[in-house]
Design an enzyme around this catalytic site. Structure first.
Site, PDB file in Angstrom:
ATOM      1  N   CYS A 137      12.821  37.681  31.436  1.00  0.00           N
ATOM      2  CA  CYS A 137      13.756  36.546  31.432  1.00  0.00           C
ATOM      3  C   CYS A 137      14.423  36.322  30.066  1.00  0.00           C
ATOM      4  CB  CYS A 137      13.047  35.284  31.895  1.00  0.00           C
ATOM      5  SG  CYS A 137      11.395  35.107  31.239  1.00  0.00           S
ATOM      6  N   HIS A 144      15.876  29.325  28.636  1.00  0.00           N
ATOM      7  CA  HIS A 144      15.511  30.094  27.448  1.00  0.00           C
ATOM      8  C   HIS A 144      16.738  30.165  26.528  1.00  0.00           C
ATOM      9  CE1 HIS A 144      11.856  30.981  29.344  1.00  0.00           C
ATOM     10  NE2 HIS A 144      11.938  32.291  29.523  1.00  0.00           N
TER      11      HIS A 144
END
Ligand code: NAP
Length: 370
Positions: free
Chosen positions: A159, A254
Protein backbone atom coordinates in the site's frame (compact mmCIF):
# COMPACT_ATOMS: atom_id res chain seq x y z
CA UNK A 1 -26.35 -8.08 -18.15
CA UNK A 2 -24.88 -11.02 -16.21
CA UNK A 3 -22.49 -9.82 -13.54
CA UNK A 4 -19.35 -11.81 -12.76
CA UNK A 5 -19.85 -13.80 -9.54
CA UNK A 6 -16.97 -13.18 -7.14
CA UNK A 7 -15.79 -14.52 -3.80
CA UNK A 8 -13.91 -12.64 -1.08
CA UNK A 9 -11.24 -14.58 0.83
CA UNK A 10 -10.67 -12.80 4.16
CA UNK A 11 -14.08 -11.13 3.91
CA UNK A 12 -14.30 -10.33 7.63
CA UNK A 13 -11.09 -8.23 7.89
CA UNK A 14 -10.44 -4.56 7.17
CA UNK A 15 -9.64 -5.12 3.50
CA UNK A 16 -12.42 -7.72 3.16
CA UNK A 17 -14.97 -5.24 4.51
CA UNK A 18 -13.75 -2.67 2.00
CA UNK A 19 -14.40 -5.19 -0.80
CA UNK A 20 -17.92 -5.70 0.54
CA UNK A 21 -18.47 -1.93 0.61
CA UNK A 22 -16.90 -1.17 -2.80
CA UNK A 23 -18.56 -4.08 -4.62
CA UNK A 24 -22.01 -3.28 -3.20
CA UNK A 25 -23.05 -1.42 -6.35
CA UNK A 26 -20.35 -2.56 -8.77
CA UNK A 27 -21.58 -2.72 -12.38
CA UNK A 28 -19.57 -5.86 -13.30
CA UNK A 29 -18.97 -7.86 -10.11
CA UNK A 30 -21.36 -9.39 -7.60
CA UNK A 31 -20.33 -11.05 -4.34
CA UNK A 32 -21.69 -14.59 -4.00
CA UNK A 33 -19.12 -16.09 -1.61
CA UNK A 34 -17.63 -14.84 1.66
CA UNK A 35 -14.80 -16.81 3.24
CA UNK A 36 -12.55 -16.36 6.28
CA UNK A 37 -10.79 -18.38 8.98
CA UNK A 38 -12.24 -21.43 10.76
CA UNK A 39 -13.13 -18.99 13.59
CA UNK A 40 -15.72 -17.38 11.31
CA UNK A 41 -16.74 -20.41 9.26
CA UNK A 42 -20.33 -21.55 9.67
CA UNK A 43 -21.49 -18.22 11.13
CA UNK A 44 -23.52 -15.72 9.14
CA UNK A 45 -21.46 -12.79 7.81
CA UNK A 46 -23.13 -10.47 10.36
CA UNK A 47 -22.30 -12.85 13.24
CA UNK A 48 -18.73 -13.44 12.04
CA UNK A 49 -17.96 -9.73 11.74
CA UNK A 50 -19.94 -8.84 14.85
CA UNK A 51 -18.75 -5.56 16.34
CA UNK A 52 -15.79 -5.45 13.95
CA UNK A 53 -17.77 -3.75 11.12
CA UNK A 54 -15.69 -0.62 10.44
CA UNK A 55 -17.29 0.84 7.31
CA UNK A 56 -19.22 4.11 7.48
CA UNK A 57 -21.99 2.60 5.37
CA UNK A 58 -24.09 -0.26 6.84
CA UNK A 59 -23.33 -3.88 6.03
CA UNK A 60 -25.32 -4.74 2.86
CA UNK A 61 -28.59 -6.36 3.87
CA UNK A 62 -28.31 -9.15 1.29
CA UNK A 63 -24.97 -10.35 2.72
CA UNK A 64 -25.83 -10.24 6.42
CA UNK A 65 -27.32 -13.73 6.57
CA UNK A 66 -24.91 -15.32 4.09
CA UNK A 67 -22.90 -18.13 5.73
CA UNK A 68 -19.14 -17.62 5.88
CA UNK A 69 -17.09 -20.43 4.35
CA UNK A 70 -13.71 -21.62 5.66
CA UNK A 71 -11.20 -20.48 2.99
CA UNK A 72 -9.82 -24.05 2.95
CA UNK A 73 -13.22 -25.64 2.36
CA UNK A 74 -12.93 -25.91 -1.42
CA UNK A 75 -15.89 -28.29 -1.64
CA UNK A 76 -18.25 -25.53 -0.50
CA UNK A 77 -17.25 -22.98 -3.17
CA UNK A 78 -20.46 -21.89 -4.93
CA UNK A 79 -20.42 -23.24 -8.50
CA UNK A 80 -21.00 -19.85 -10.14
CA UNK A 81 -17.87 -18.11 -8.75
CA UNK A 82 -15.62 -16.86 -11.56
CA UNK A 83 -13.10 -14.75 -9.61
CA UNK A 84 -11.64 -14.51 -6.11
CA UNK A 85 -10.27 -11.47 -4.34
CA UNK A 86 -7.86 -12.59 -1.63
CA UNK A 87 -7.37 -10.46 1.50
CA UNK A 88 -6.12 -13.01 3.94
CA UNK A 89 -2.75 -13.94 5.34
CA UNK A 90 -2.29 -17.42 6.75
CA UNK A 91 0.23 -18.25 9.49
CA UNK A 92 3.22 -17.95 7.15
CA UNK A 93 4.00 -16.82 3.61
CA UNK A 94 4.47 -20.31 2.19
CA UNK A 95 0.99 -21.39 3.41
CA UNK A 96 -0.50 -18.23 1.87
CA UNK A 97 1.30 -18.88 -1.42
CA UNK A 98 0.13 -22.51 -1.47
CA UNK A 99 -3.47 -21.60 -0.65
CA UNK A 100 -3.64 -18.96 -3.41
CA UNK A 101 -2.12 -21.44 -5.87
CA UNK A 102 -4.67 -24.06 -4.79
CA UNK A 103 -7.46 -21.71 -5.96
CA UNK A 104 -5.69 -21.04 -9.27
CA UNK A 105 -5.17 -24.78 -9.69
CA UNK A 106 -8.95 -25.19 -9.44
CA UNK A 107 -9.34 -22.77 -12.35
CA UNK A 108 -10.04 -19.54 -10.46
CA UNK A 109 -8.41 -16.19 -11.19
CA UNK A 110 -7.15 -14.82 -7.85
CA UNK A 111 -6.37 -11.13 -7.41
CA UNK A 112 -4.50 -10.87 -4.14
CA UNK A 113 -3.64 -8.23 -1.56
CA UNK A 114 -1.21 -10.47 0.26
CA UNK A 115 2.54 -9.99 -0.08
CA UNK A 116 3.11 -13.78 -0.30
CA UNK A 117 3.19 -14.05 -4.12
CA UNK A 118 4.58 -10.63 -4.99
CA UNK A 119 8.03 -12.06 -5.74
CA UNK A 120 6.84 -15.25 -7.38
CA UNK A 121 8.57 -14.71 -10.76
CA UNK A 122 5.61 -15.54 -13.03
CA UNK A 123 3.03 -13.61 -10.98
CA UNK A 124 2.35 -10.07 -12.22
CA UNK A 125 2.34 -7.30 -9.58
CA UNK A 126 0.08 -4.67 -11.08
CA UNK A 127 -0.73 -0.99 -10.63
CA UNK A 128 -3.17 -0.62 -13.53
CA UNK A 129 -2.04 2.91 -14.48
CA UNK A 130 1.56 1.67 -14.80
CA UNK A 131 1.97 -1.92 -15.87
CA UNK A 132 -1.26 -3.56 -16.98
CA UNK A 133 0.84 -5.07 -19.80
CA UNK A 134 2.48 -7.38 -17.20
CA UNK A 135 -0.70 -9.47 -17.49
CA UNK A 136 1.01 -10.90 -20.59
CA UNK A 137 2.91 -13.20 -18.20
CA UNK A 138 -0.33 -14.99 -17.23
CA UNK A 139 -0.28 -17.59 -20.03
CA UNK A 140 3.29 -18.59 -19.00
CA UNK A 141 2.19 -18.86 -15.37
CA UNK A 142 -0.68 -21.12 -16.43
CA UNK A 143 1.66 -23.22 -18.57
CA UNK A 144 4.48 -23.42 -15.97
CA UNK A 145 2.10 -24.52 -13.24
CA UNK A 146 -0.30 -26.56 -15.36
CA UNK A 147 -3.26 -24.41 -14.29
CA UNK A 148 -6.51 -24.76 -16.16
CA UNK A 149 -6.78 -21.88 -18.68
CA UNK A 150 -9.00 -19.79 -16.43
CA UNK A 151 -6.80 -20.06 -13.28
CA UNK A 152 -4.02 -17.62 -12.38
CA UNK A 153 -2.75 -15.29 -9.69
CA UNK A 154 -2.21 -11.55 -10.03
CA UNK A 155 -1.21 -9.39 -7.08
CA UNK A 156 -1.22 -5.76 -6.19
CA UNK A 157 1.80 -4.17 -4.52
CA UNK A 158 2.30 -2.84 -1.03
CA UNK A 159 0.00 0.00 0.00
CA UNK A 160 2.87 2.47 0.62
CA UNK A 161 4.08 2.21 -3.00
CA UNK A 162 0.73 3.38 -4.40
CA UNK A 163 1.13 6.86 -2.94
CA UNK A 164 3.98 7.92 -5.18
CA UNK A 165 4.83 5.42 -7.93
CA UNK A 166 2.17 6.56 -10.43
CA UNK A 167 3.65 10.08 -10.21
CA UNK A 168 7.17 8.72 -10.83
CA UNK A 169 5.92 6.63 -13.76
CA UNK A 170 4.28 9.72 -15.30
CA UNK A 171 7.64 11.57 -15.16
CA UNK A 172 9.52 8.58 -16.62
CA UNK A 173 7.00 8.32 -19.44
CA UNK A 174 7.25 12.03 -20.22
CA UNK A 175 11.00 11.66 -20.86
CA UNK A 176 12.30 12.72 -17.43
CA UNK A 177 13.54 9.44 -15.91
CA UNK A 178 13.95 9.44 -12.14
CA UNK A 179 17.02 7.70 -10.78
CA UNK A 180 17.06 8.36 -7.01
CA UNK A 181 14.23 8.60 -4.52
CA UNK A 182 14.24 9.19 -0.79
CA UNK A 183 10.78 8.49 0.61
CA UNK A 184 9.48 8.80 4.16
CA UNK A 185 6.03 7.34 4.67
CA UNK A 186 3.46 8.27 7.33
CA UNK A 187 1.18 5.25 7.27
CA UNK A 188 -2.30 4.89 8.74
CA UNK A 189 -3.15 2.40 11.48
CA UNK A 190 -5.77 0.66 9.29
CA UNK A 191 -2.76 -0.59 7.29
CA UNK A 192 -2.12 -2.98 10.16
CA UNK A 193 -5.59 -4.53 9.78
CA UNK A 194 -8.21 -4.92 12.48
CA UNK A 195 -5.53 -5.28 15.16
CA UNK A 196 -4.01 -1.97 14.10
CA UNK A 197 -7.30 -0.17 14.48
CA UNK A 198 -8.17 -1.59 17.87
CA UNK A 199 -4.98 -1.34 19.93
CA UNK A 200 -5.54 1.98 21.78
CA UNK A 201 -1.86 2.99 22.01
CA UNK A 202 -1.62 3.15 18.21
CA UNK A 203 -3.92 6.18 18.27
CA UNK A 204 -1.55 8.26 20.40
CA UNK A 205 1.89 7.49 19.07
CA UNK A 206 4.20 7.53 16.08
CA UNK A 207 5.81 4.14 15.66
CA UNK A 208 9.08 4.43 13.74
CA UNK A 209 9.07 0.77 12.70
CA UNK A 210 6.75 -1.18 10.38
CA UNK A 211 8.51 -4.53 10.08
CA UNK A 212 9.33 -5.43 6.45
CA UNK A 213 7.74 -2.28 5.01
CA UNK A 214 10.93 -0.48 3.99
CA UNK A 215 12.22 -3.49 2.08
CA UNK A 216 8.88 -3.78 0.21
CA UNK A 217 8.82 -0.04 -0.54
CA UNK A 218 12.35 -0.12 -1.93
CA UNK A 219 12.10 -3.38 -3.86
CA UNK A 220 8.59 -3.60 -5.33
CA UNK A 221 9.02 -0.66 -7.77
CA UNK A 222 11.78 -2.63 -9.58
CA UNK A 223 9.28 -5.33 -10.56
CA UNK A 224 6.40 -2.95 -11.32
CA UNK A 225 8.54 -0.73 -13.57
CA UNK A 226 10.10 -3.76 -15.28
CA UNK A 227 9.23 -5.21 -18.67
CA UNK A 228 7.85 -8.56 -19.81
CA UNK A 229 10.30 -10.20 -22.20
CA UNK A 230 10.59 -13.84 -23.30
CA UNK A 231 7.92 -14.94 -20.80
CA UNK A 232 9.74 -13.28 -17.90
CA UNK A 233 9.29 -10.08 -15.91
CA UNK A 234 12.67 -8.32 -16.11
CA UNK A 235 13.00 -5.89 -13.18
CA UNK A 236 14.13 -2.31 -13.79
CA UNK A 237 17.03 -1.42 -11.49
CA UNK A 238 17.68 2.01 -13.00
CA UNK A 239 15.98 3.78 -10.07
CA UNK A 240 17.19 3.46 -6.49
CA UNK A 241 14.80 3.97 -3.57
CA UNK A 242 15.67 4.61 0.07
CA UNK A 243 12.62 4.32 2.34
CA UNK A 244 11.88 5.09 5.96
CA UNK A 245 8.37 3.96 6.90
CA UNK A 246 6.48 5.01 10.02
CA UNK A 247 3.04 4.33 11.48
CA UNK A 248 1.16 7.48 12.55
CA UNK A 249 -2.12 8.01 14.44
CA UNK A 250 -4.29 8.39 11.34
CA UNK A 251 -7.20 6.00 10.55
CA UNK A 252 -6.99 5.78 6.73
CA UNK A 253 -4.48 7.30 4.31
CA UNK A 254 -0.78 6.81 3.70
CA UNK A 255 1.21 10.00 3.14
CA UNK A 256 4.59 9.87 1.40
CA UNK A 257 7.20 12.64 1.68
CA UNK A 258 9.18 12.20 -1.52
CA UNK A 259 12.54 13.67 -2.53
CA UNK A 260 13.98 12.75 -5.90
CA UNK A 261 16.73 13.25 -8.45
CA UNK A 262 16.34 12.96 -12.19
CA UNK A 263 18.78 10.93 -14.27
CA UNK A 264 19.12 13.72 -16.85
CA UNK A 265 17.39 17.03 -17.47
CA UNK A 266 15.47 18.50 -14.55
CA UNK A 267 12.06 19.73 -15.71
CA UNK A 268 10.65 23.05 -14.48
CA UNK A 269 8.09 22.70 -11.68
CA UNK A 270 5.35 23.95 -14.04
CA UNK A 271 6.28 21.19 -16.50
CA UNK A 272 6.07 18.56 -13.76
CA UNK A 273 2.68 19.88 -12.65
CA UNK A 274 1.44 19.71 -16.26
CA UNK A 275 2.74 16.15 -16.70
CA UNK A 276 0.90 15.00 -13.58
CA UNK A 277 -2.30 16.88 -14.34
CA UNK A 278 -2.49 15.50 -17.88
CA UNK A 279 -1.41 11.93 -17.01
CA UNK A 280 -3.81 9.16 -18.00
CA UNK A 281 -3.20 5.44 -17.72
CA UNK A 282 -4.88 2.45 -19.33
CA UNK A 283 -7.78 2.40 -16.79
CA UNK A 284 -8.72 5.98 -17.72
CA UNK A 285 -8.39 5.32 -21.46
CA UNK A 286 -10.55 2.18 -21.14
CA UNK A 287 -12.93 4.04 -18.79
CA UNK A 288 -12.92 1.20 -16.29
CA UNK A 289 -15.66 1.53 -13.65
CA UNK A 290 -13.24 2.14 -10.72
CA UNK A 291 -10.74 4.30 -12.62
CA UNK A 292 -10.27 7.68 -10.93
CA UNK A 293 -10.45 10.64 -13.29
CA UNK A 294 -7.91 12.18 -13.05
CA UNK A 295 -5.66 9.57 -11.42
CA UNK A 296 -3.32 12.26 -10.03
CA UNK A 297 -4.93 15.25 -8.35
CA UNK A 298 -2.69 18.22 -7.76
CA UNK A 299 -3.58 20.53 -4.88
CA UNK A 300 -2.35 24.13 -4.93
CA UNK A 301 -2.97 25.02 -1.28
CA UNK A 302 0.26 24.97 0.72
CA UNK A 303 -1.23 23.00 3.61
CA UNK A 304 -2.50 20.12 1.43
CA UNK A 305 -2.78 17.20 0.88
CA UNK A 306 -4.26 16.43 4.27
CA UNK A 307 -5.65 13.05 5.14
CA UNK A 308 -9.05 14.16 6.40
CA UNK A 309 -9.61 16.49 3.40
CA UNK A 310 -8.09 14.54 0.53
CA UNK A 311 -8.00 10.82 1.26
CA UNK A 312 -11.33 10.15 -0.49
CA UNK A 313 -10.45 12.03 -3.70
CA UNK A 314 -11.51 10.00 -6.73
CA UNK A 315 -13.58 7.76 -4.42
CA UNK A 316 -10.37 6.87 -2.57
CA UNK A 317 -8.67 5.84 -5.83
CA UNK A 318 -6.81 9.05 -6.74
CA UNK A 319 -3.31 10.00 -5.65
CA UNK A 320 -3.29 13.55 -4.30
CA UNK A 321 -0.06 15.55 -4.57
CA UNK A 322 0.93 18.89 -3.12
CA UNK A 323 3.90 20.93 -1.88
CA UNK A 324 5.82 20.39 -5.12
CA UNK A 325 9.04 22.40 -4.75
CA UNK A 326 12.75 22.50 -5.51
CA UNK A 327 14.86 21.02 -2.71
CA UNK A 328 18.24 21.94 -1.22
CA UNK A 329 19.74 18.45 -1.62
CA UNK A 330 17.52 16.80 -4.26
CA UNK A 331 16.13 18.09 -7.56
CA UNK A 332 12.56 18.26 -6.27
CA UNK A 333 10.34 17.22 -3.37
CA UNK A 334 6.61 16.72 -2.92
CA UNK A 335 3.97 15.21 -0.63
CA UNK A 336 1.68 12.47 -1.95
CA UNK A 337 -1.35 10.83 -0.35
CA UNK A 338 -3.39 7.75 -1.17
CA UNK A 339 -6.08 5.75 0.61
CA UNK A 340 -4.41 2.59 1.88
CA UNK A 341 -7.44 0.32 2.18
CA UNK A 342 -9.00 1.57 -1.09
CA UNK A 343 -6.33 2.45 -3.71
CA UNK A 344 -3.75 0.53 -1.66
CA UNK A 345 -5.85 -2.59 -1.14
CA UNK A 346 -9.45 -3.46 -2.14
CA UNK A 347 -10.00 -0.68 -4.70
CA UNK A 348 -6.62 -1.25 -6.36
CA UNK A 349 -7.36 -4.97 -6.68
CA UNK A 350 -10.85 -4.30 -8.08
CA UNK A 351 -9.35 -1.94 -10.70
CA UNK A 352 -6.80 -4.65 -11.57
CA UNK A 353 -9.60 -7.20 -11.98
CA UNK A 354 -11.54 -4.78 -14.21
CA UNK A 355 -8.46 -4.43 -16.41
CA UNK A 356 -8.02 -8.22 -16.53
CA UNK A 357 -11.66 -8.60 -17.58
CA UNK A 358 -11.18 -6.02 -20.35
CA UNK A 359 -8.02 -7.80 -21.52
CA UNK A 360 -9.88 -11.14 -21.61
CA UNK A 361 -7.98 -12.92 -18.81
CA UNK A 362 -11.08 -13.10 -16.60
CA UNK A 363 -13.96 -14.61 -18.52
CA UNK A 364 -17.54 -13.48 -18.26
CA UNK A 365 -20.87 -14.51 -19.66
CA UNK A 366 -20.13 -12.94 -23.01
CA UNK A 367 -22.39 -9.92 -22.91
CA UNK A 368 -20.79 -6.51 -23.21
CA UNK A 369 -19.85 -5.17 -19.78
CA UNK A 370 -20.28 -1.42 -19.54
P1 NAP B 1 -7.28 -8.18 9.00
O1 NAP B 1 -8.19 -7.05 9.26
O2 NAP B 1 -6.46 -8.70 10.12
O3 NAP B 1 -8.15 -9.40 8.37
C1 NAP B 1 -7.57 -10.65 8.15
C2 NAP B 1 -8.54 -11.56 7.41
O4 NAP B 1 -7.87 -12.82 7.18
C3 NAP B 1 -9.81 -11.88 8.20
O5 NAP B 1 -10.87 -12.08 7.30
C4 NAP B 1 -9.45 -13.19 8.90
O6 NAP B 1 -10.59 -14.01 9.17
C5 NAP B 1 -8.63 -13.86 7.81
N1 NAP B 1 -7.68 -14.84 8.38
C6 NAP B 1 -6.78 -14.63 9.34
N2 NAP B 1 -6.12 -15.79 9.63
C7 NAP B 1 -6.65 -16.74 8.82
C8 NAP B 1 -6.42 -18.12 8.65
N3 NAP B 1 -5.51 -18.78 9.36
N4 NAP B 1 -7.14 -18.79 7.72
C9 NAP B 1 -8.06 -18.12 6.97
N5 NAP B 1 -8.34 -16.82 7.09
C10 NAP B 1 -7.62 -16.12 8.01
O7 NAP B 1 -6.21 -7.83 7.83
P2 NAP B 1 -6.37 -6.84 6.56
O8 NAP B 1 -5.85 -5.51 6.90
O9 NAP B 1 -7.76 -6.96 6.03
O10 NAP B 1 -5.31 -7.46 5.55
C11 NAP B 1 -5.60 -8.60 4.74
C12 NAP B 1 -4.46 -8.78 3.74
O11 NAP B 1 -4.34 -7.61 2.94
C13 NAP B 1 -3.07 -8.96 4.40
O12 NAP B 1 -2.33 -9.83 3.60
C14 NAP B 1 -2.48 -7.56 4.36
O13 NAP B 1 -1.06 -7.60 4.37
C15 NAP B 1 -3.01 -7.07 3.01
N6 NAP B 1 -3.09 -5.62 2.87
C16 NAP B 1 -3.69 -4.83 3.81
C17 NAP B 1 -3.76 -3.45 3.62
C18 NAP B 1 -4.41 -2.53 4.62
O14 NAP B 1 -4.36 -1.30 4.40
N7 NAP B 1 -5.03 -3.01 5.70
C19 NAP B 1 -3.23 -2.89 2.46
C20 NAP B 1 -2.64 -3.73 1.49
C21 NAP B 1 -2.58 -5.08 1.72
P3 NAP B 1 -11.26 -14.06 10.66
O15 NAP B 1 -12.03 -12.79 10.82
O16 NAP B 1 -12.13 -15.26 10.56
O17 NAP B 1 -10.14 -14.20 11.64
Amino acid sequence: MNKIAVGILGATGVVGQNYVRLLGAHPWFEIVDLAASPRSAGKTYAEAVGKRWLMETPMPQRLKDRPVRDVMDYEAIPPDVKLFFSATELEDKQSTRDFEFAYAQKGFPVVSNSSANRWTPDVPMIIPEINGDHAEIIPSQQKNRKFPQSGFIAVKPNCSVQSYLIAIHALNQAGYPVDEILVNTLQAISGAGYKGLTEPERRITVNPLIPGEEEKTEKEPTKILGIVENDKIIPDYSMDVSALCTRVPVIDGHTALVYLNFAGDVPELEVIAKIWTEFHGEPQILQLPSAPEPPIQLVEQEDRPQVHLDVDNGNGMAVTIGRLAEDKFFDIRFVALSHNTVRGAAGGAILTAELLVKKGYIKHAGEQLT
